[in-house]
Design an enzyme around this catalytic site. Structure first.
Site, PDB file in Angstrom:
ATOM      1  N   GLU A 335     -11.025   6.292  46.708  1.00  0.00           N
ATOM      2  CA  GLU A 335     -12.274   5.780  46.131  1.00  0.00           C
ATOM      3  C   GLU A 335     -13.172   5.212  47.239  1.00  0.00           C
ATOM      4  OE1 GLU A 335     -13.066   4.238  41.667  1.00  0.00           O
ATOM      5  OE2 GLU A 335     -12.181   2.708  42.946  1.00  0.00           O
ATOM      6  N   HIS A 356      12.518  17.284  46.026  1.00  0.00           N
ATOM      7  CA  HIS A 356      13.002  18.472  45.328  1.00  0.00           C
ATOM      8  C   HIS A 356      11.865  19.188  44.610  1.00  0.00           C
ATOM      9  CE1 HIS A 356      17.316  17.514  45.959  1.00  0.00           C
ATOM     10  NE2 HIS A 356      16.756  16.335  46.205  1.00  0.00           N
ATOM     11  N   LYS A 472     -18.857   8.482  34.750  1.00  0.00           N
ATOM     12  CA  LYS A 472     -19.104   7.567  33.623  1.00  0.00           C
ATOM     13  C   LYS A 472     -20.411   7.961  32.919  1.00  0.00           C
ATOM     14  CE  LYS A 472     -16.779   3.357  35.359  1.00  0.00           C
ATOM     15  NZ  LYS A 472     -16.926   1.966  35.798  1.00  0.00           N
TER      16      LYS A 472
HETATM   17  O1  PA5 Z   1     -12.601  -0.119  42.388  1.00  0.00           O
HETATM   18  C1  PA5 Z   1     -13.472  -0.065  41.511  1.00  0.00           C
HETATM   19  O2  PA5 Z   1     -14.530  -0.674  41.622  1.00  0.00           O
HETATM   20  C2  PA5 Z   1     -13.254   0.738  40.249  1.00  0.00           C
HETATM   21  O3  PA5 Z   1     -12.040   1.387  40.269  1.00  0.00           O
HETATM   22  C3  PA5 Z   1     -13.307  -0.191  39.035  1.00  0.00           C
HETATM   23  O4  PA5 Z   1     -12.345  -1.185  39.179  1.00  0.00           O
HETATM   24  C4  PA5 Z   1     -13.078   0.582  37.738  1.00  0.00           C
HETATM   25  O5  PA5 Z   1     -14.032   1.591  37.613  1.00  0.00           O
HETATM   26  C5  PA5 Z   1     -13.156  -0.358  36.535  1.00  0.00           C
HETATM   27  O6  PA5 Z   1     -14.412  -0.966  36.480  1.00  0.00           O
HETATM   28  P1  PA5 Z   1     -14.691  -2.227  35.591  1.00  0.00           P
HETATM   29  O7  PA5 Z   1     -13.872  -3.371  36.098  1.00  0.00           O
HETATM   30  O8  PA5 Z   1     -16.159  -2.482  35.749  1.00  0.00           O
HETATM   31  O9  PA5 Z   1     -14.328  -1.882  34.178  1.00  0.00           O
END
Ligand code: PA5
Length: 503
Positions: A335, A356, A472
């Site tokens: 990410e 495996h 999203k």
């Molecule tokens: O690292 C990040 O910012 C994302 O993975 C968020 O944690 C994830 O999209 C969840 O977002 P939110 O806490 O706004 O629901």
């Protein structure tokens, strides 16, 4: 036939650990200092000189040192491409030294107070609002935590996770586990608008209100942004107890904030020890000398591998308990690194299970793979290997040499580390001495620093996730969420023009 008795089997030390903490009370008074036996080591030996295409030499890493040192200085001084909506997203960097004893105490006492009134605690969240909590929970508790007695769990309620997917069967099955129990929930969402979490919350809230009316509000916690999000407003209106996701900390960097701490304290995990681990590693990785700083070396090794054509990082552990930590890395790195055509795909693996399966690919497939091992050096329990009266499998020699499962389980890392290096896969090992909250804290902070430096090296902002936002938005458009009318129209007309190929 009578039920099984555990003859010749020693008591489970993971359970003992939980009970010991409980004996000290949910207050978990001591915060351990850094001890030599808690030292995390990065072994880089096998990163170098693996044969075949994409060989990395030590000189390649040394050539990166000036850039890495510069990146490190920029990170320390809040410089560079680190902003999200005008905020420098480096709040995680000093969180370990800003975390106060009174805040930890407040969380521990809330967890104790609420925990005593409920049988099960459900943590609702996805991505950074989920993975770090579950990873730490799994690393430090019994594999079948919820099936233990409350006493065996050290007094903690059962712990469940929801909101991390949109699978109705999974949610429905979890409800069966909650039937007849007094429950508390914590809805965790920084934005407050993440669909998976919001849907799970709606379902849980309605169920709780149908059971307990307005009394349910006392058993609902909300962890969200400080002031303006949708969830914050709802919590204020309903009077839910709230916790804060700081504005300058992104989800995947938030496990030491309230996002992680509340659930971990609820599971009777020593959050003082956890915070102390972060603090200790912060001191270690504050060091400017490259070869004495494991986070900088880690970042350099991965960057050199990426430049040498390694596009997949298998993160493999020999401990079921650390598989969640590998999954946490699967989020933290992709990410943060997967921007502008950069980044390595992280593949979390449990060895020897995966040996495996994709072990064949690692040894002999396309040479675009590197490997990072999360080696748990000392397990909670010792499992001796018994002699067999017939020795049909020829393994009596193990018993004769007093080799136990623990010794063998180290070989499921040492063996692949050797063989895969010879097969052209550079690999490194992060040695985690044992399962405690201090070591988990250290590990997380080292990885957070490494990925931040990686962002500077790759030349993009590692702290936002526009790609995640894109999915999203597409999902909101497809479900025709009010406010997304134009996007809905656009997406629908594009899909209409597409010729479907369905066989
Ligand atoms: O690292 C990040 O910012 C994302 O993975 C968020 O944690 C994830 O999209 C969840 O977002 P939110 O806490 O706004 O629901």
């Amino acid at each position: 036939m009578e039920g099984l008795t555990l003859i010749h089997v020693r008591p489970n030390m993971t359970i003992k650990r939980q009970q010991m903490r409980s004996a000290r009370g949910m207050h978990q008074r001591q915060s351990p200092e850094a001890k030599p036996e808690n030292r995390i080591v990065l072994d880089a030996t096998n990163m170098f000189d693996a044969p075949g295409p994409g060989t990395i030499r030590q000189a390649d890493v040394e050539a990166l040192i000036p850039d890495i040192v510069k990146a490190h200085q920029m990170l320390k001084n809040d410089k560079g491409d680190i902003y999200d909506q005008g905020i420098p997203m480096t709040g995680w960097r000093d969180l370990p030294i800003k975390m106060t004893e009174s805040h930890l105490s407040e969380i521990i006492s809330l967890a104790g107070e609420l925990g005593r009134k409920i049988d099960a605690y459900v943590s609702l969240g996805i991505g950074g609002s989920y993975l770090g909590i579950e990873a730490t929970f799994k690393a430090l508790t019994h594999t079948c935590f919820n099936q233990l007695t409350r006493e065996e769990r050290g007094g903690a309620p059962e712990i469940y996770f929801l909101g991390q997917n949109m699978d109705p069967d999974f949610l429905r099955d979890t409800l069966d586990m909650l039937r007849g129990k007094r429950i508390g929930i914590n809805v965790i969402s920084k934005s407050g608008t993440t669909t998976e979490t919001a849907v799970a919350f709606r379902i849980m809230r309605r169920l709780m209100e149908a059971n307990w009316g307005t009394e349910a509000d006392q058993f609902i916690l909300a962890t969200t942004d400080k002031s303006h999000g949708a969830l914050r407003k709802m919590a204020q209106k309903r009077g839910y107890r709230t916790f804060v996701v700081p504005d300058d900390i992104g989800g995947r960097f938030s496990v030491l904030s309230d996002v992680g701490l509340v659930g971990l304290a609820m599971a009777n995990i020593n959050i003082r020890e956890f915070a102390a681990g972060f603090r200790n590693m912060r001191e270690i990785v504050w060091e400017n000398d490259f070869w004495r700083n494991p986070a900088l070396v880690h970042a350099a090794l991965r960057h050199a591998a990426w430049r040498a054509g390694k596009k997949i990082e298998v993160v493999a552990t020999n401990a079921v308990s650390l598989y969640g930590a590998a999954r946490w890395m699967e989020q933290l790195f992709p990410e943060s690194e997967g921007h502008e055509g950069h980044g390595m795909w992280v593949s979390p693996s449990l060895y020897s299970e995966k040996l495996h399966a994709n072990g064949q690919m690692v040894q002999e497939g396309e040479r675009n793979i590197m490997e990072t091992f999360l080696l748990l050096q000392s397990h909670d329990n010792q499992m001796p290997i018994p002699k067999a009266h017939d020795n049909l499998d020829g393994l009596d020699f193990l018993a004769e040499r007093e080799m136990n499962m623990n010794g063998l389980n180290r070989m499921v890392i040492d063996g692949p580390a050797y063989a895969h290096h010879h097969g052209g896969v550079p690999n490194m090992t992060i040695e985690i001495p044992c399962r405690n909250a201090f070591n988990l804290g250290q590990f997380y902070y080292m990885m957070e620093t490494s990925v931040a430096v990686s962002g500077y090296l790759l030349g993009h902002n590692p702290f936002n996730q526009p790609g995640v936002e894109a999915y999203k938005r597409a999902m909101f458009a497809l479900i025709e969420k009010p406010g997304y009318e134009a996007a809905t129209q656009d997406i629908k007309s594009r899909l209409k023009q597409k010729e479907r190929i369905r066989i």
